[in-house]
Design an enzyme around this catalytic site. Structure first.
Site, PDB file in Angstrom:
ATOM      1  N   ASP A  83      32.927 -43.616 -21.999  1.00  0.00           N
ATOM      2  CA  ASP A  83      34.225 -44.309 -21.366  1.00  0.00           C
ATOM      3  C   ASP A  83      34.778 -45.796 -22.280  1.00  0.00           C
ATOM      4  OD1 ASP A  83      36.941 -44.119 -20.137  1.00  0.00           O
ATOM      5  OD2 ASP A  83      35.050 -45.379 -18.010  1.00  0.00           O
ATOM      6  N   SER A 227      42.588 -44.006  -9.992  1.00  0.00           N
ATOM      7  CA  SER A 227      42.035 -43.577  -8.780  1.00  0.00           C
ATOM      8  C   SER A 227      43.160 -42.956  -7.769  1.00  0.00           C
ATOM      9  CB  SER A 227      41.037 -43.845  -8.228  1.00  0.00           C
ATOM     10  OG  SER A 227      39.791 -43.174  -9.283  1.00  0.00           O
ATOM     11  N   SER A 270      36.670 -45.318  -9.827  1.00  0.00           N
ATOM     12  CA  SER A 270      36.473 -46.039  -8.267  1.00  0.00           C
ATOM     13  C   SER A 270      36.901 -45.270  -6.620  1.00  0.00           C
ATOM     14  CB  SER A 270      38.143 -46.833  -8.188  1.00  0.00           C
ATOM     15  OG  SER A 270      38.177 -47.986  -8.833  1.00  0.00           O
TER      16      SER A 270
HETATM   17  P1  13P Z   1      39.733 -45.756 -11.071  1.00  0.00           P
HETATM   18  O1  13P Z   1      39.727 -47.503 -11.584  1.00  0.00           O
HETATM   19  O2  13P Z   1      41.203 -45.792 -10.411  1.00  0.00           O
HETATM   20  O3  13P Z   1      38.989 -44.757 -11.169  1.00  0.00           O
HETATM   21  O4  13P Z   1      40.200 -45.489 -13.459  1.00  0.00           O
HETATM   22  C1  13P Z   1      38.176 -45.153 -13.950  1.00  0.00           C
HETATM   23  C2  13P Z   1      39.181 -45.316 -15.378  1.00  0.00           C
HETATM   24  O5  13P Z   1      39.825 -45.538 -15.829  1.00  0.00           O
HETATM   25  C3  13P Z   1      37.682 -45.678 -16.201  1.00  0.00           C
HETATM   26  O6  13P Z   1      37.551 -44.918 -17.303  1.00  0.00           O
HETATM   27  O1  G3H Z   2      37.247 -48.221 -16.192  1.00  0.00           O
HETATM   28  C1  G3H Z   2      36.271 -48.448 -15.914  1.00  0.00           C
HETATM   29  C2  G3H Z   2      34.896 -47.276 -15.305  1.00  0.00           C
HETATM   30  O2  G3H Z   2      36.028 -47.330 -13.633  1.00  0.00           O
HETATM   31  C3  G3H Z   2      33.726 -47.787 -15.652  1.00  0.00           C
HETATM   32  O3  G3H Z   2      33.752 -48.773 -14.894  1.00  0.00           O
HETATM   33  O4  G3H Z   2      32.544 -50.424 -16.546  1.00  0.00           O
HETATM   34  O5  G3H Z   2      32.277 -50.166 -13.536  1.00  0.00           O
HETATM   35  O6  G3H Z   2      30.928 -48.733 -14.982  1.00  0.00           O
HETATM   36  P1  G3H Z   2      32.096 -49.767 -15.147  1.00  0.00           P
HETATM   37 ZN    ZN Z   3      39.674 -46.644 -17.755  1.00  0.00          ZN
END
Ligand code: 13P
Ligand code: G3H
Ligand code: ZN
Length: 322
Positions: A83, A227, A270
């Site tokens: 990610d 989220s 989230s």
């Molecule tokens: P949220 O913070 O809305 O859960 O998004 C997660 C996300 O886009 C991870 O890449």
């Molecule tokens: O979009 C990001 C994800 O919510 C991951 O968050 O970088 O705090 O692991 P993080």
């Molecule tokens: Zn993201």
């Protein structure tokens, strides 16, 4: 079955009018909660690992946890995805280290530079059977490593998407249509209030999504920052010593609508964090003398599982699609 790429998953999701859930994983309980729900609901799933997750839990631990889940859930297809990869080197390390999908997020760079970096990752990934998600447009909000102020965020420009996809060869495209990272997606000023006094966020820009789909027919679109920030969990946090005023997310009805269209992957992190934190806070309020981590992590894992089940069945529409 072994780890898969998202290629087949996205084809089925596009044609079937649903989206696959992409859930962030940081520890064993989160991996278990997500995959147990997916196994029981027969849903394909994308387990995604951020740069922050690799820094926290270590690449090898996360890969082994996901491999354990694959062994426990042989009936469902599982993708292991990076990610928000921030550089060629991070993507390369995940491609070489067992991931089946990576995201290169060069969306903060100028258009030509985004194309150049993404193309380099695509070439390396495709030679090794790995697929690539890229991003155009900038979401507001906070990730571990990236903070985008509201004034620096901008929607995806539909007139750029064809050139970007054809020049980079990416396999899916994350777009910015008004979603945002984190638990505080919108300020109170950006929202209106309903009759119960709850904050109602501005609607997603479905007009931009429609325009993108017109220009990229059949191409899988990704939504980050999706989220919903369930108010029951915000209240659970706040009722048990936490302080999360005005946390607000994307209405699930809008995500359901997006999942019916070309949106094949919806990112949720989230909400899982909130479920875990709310549950643990409540547990300690009710059992101040307990100190065995298994006692408070067990209900936290169970609530993550039920939250994921709800997403699969009621929001993403991917239950029964594995
Ligand atoms: P949220 O913070 O809305 O859960 O998004 C997660 C996300 O886009 C991870 O890449
Ligand atoms: O979009 C990001 C994800 O919510 C991951 O968050 O970088 O705090 O692991 P993080
Ligand atoms: Zn993201």
């Amino acid at each position: 079955m072994p780890l898969v790429t998202s290629a087949e998953m996205f084809k089925k999701a596009y044609n079937g009018g649903y989206a696959v859930g992409a859930f962030n994983v940081n520890n064993m309980e989160i991996v278990q909660g997500i995959t147990e729900a997916c196994r029981e609901e027969r849903a394909p799933v994308i387990l995604q690992v951020s740069k922050g997750a690799r820094a926290y839990a270590n690449h090898t631990y996360l890969v082994k946890l996901v491999e354990a889940a694959v062994a426990e859930c042989p009936e469902i297809p599982v993708v292991l995805h990076l990610d928000h990869g921030d550089s060629f080197e991070t993507c390369k390390s995940c491609i070489d280290g067992g991931f089946t999908s990576v995201m290169i997020d060069a969306s903060s760079k100028p258009f030509a530079e985004n194309i150049e970096i993404t193309k380099k990752v695509v070439e390396y990934a495709h030679d090794r059977g790995v697929v690539v998600e890229a991003e155009l447009g900038a979401l507001a909000g906070i990730e571990d490593e990236v903070q985008v102020a509201a004034e620096d965020s901008h929607y995806t420009r539909p007139e750029e998407v064809e050139e970007f996809v054809s020049k980079t060869g990416c396999d899916s495209l994350a777009i910015a249509i008004g979603t945002s990272h984190g638990a505080y997606k919108f300020t109170a000023e950006q929202c209106t209030r309903n009759e119960k006094g709850e904050l109602v966020p501005p609607p997603l820009r479905f007009d931009i999504l429609k325009e993108v789909v017109k220009r990229l027919p059949g191409f899988p679109i990704v939504l980050h920052g999706s989220s919903s920030v369930p108010q029951a969990y915000v209240q659970m946090v706040n009722a048990n010593g936490g302080k999360m005023p005005d946390a607000v997310g994307i209405p699930e009805s809008e995500l359901r609508e997006a999942a019916r269209s070309a949106v094949c992957k919806i990112n949720i992190d989230s909400d899982l964090r909130l479920a875990m934190t709310g549950t643990i806070r409540q547990y300690f309020a009710e059992h101040p003398d307990h100190f065995d981590p298994r006692q408070y992590l067990k209900p936290a894992r169970a609530n993550i599982k039920e939250l994921v089940r709800h997403k699969l069945v009621d929001v993403l529409g991917c239950a029964g699609k594995a």
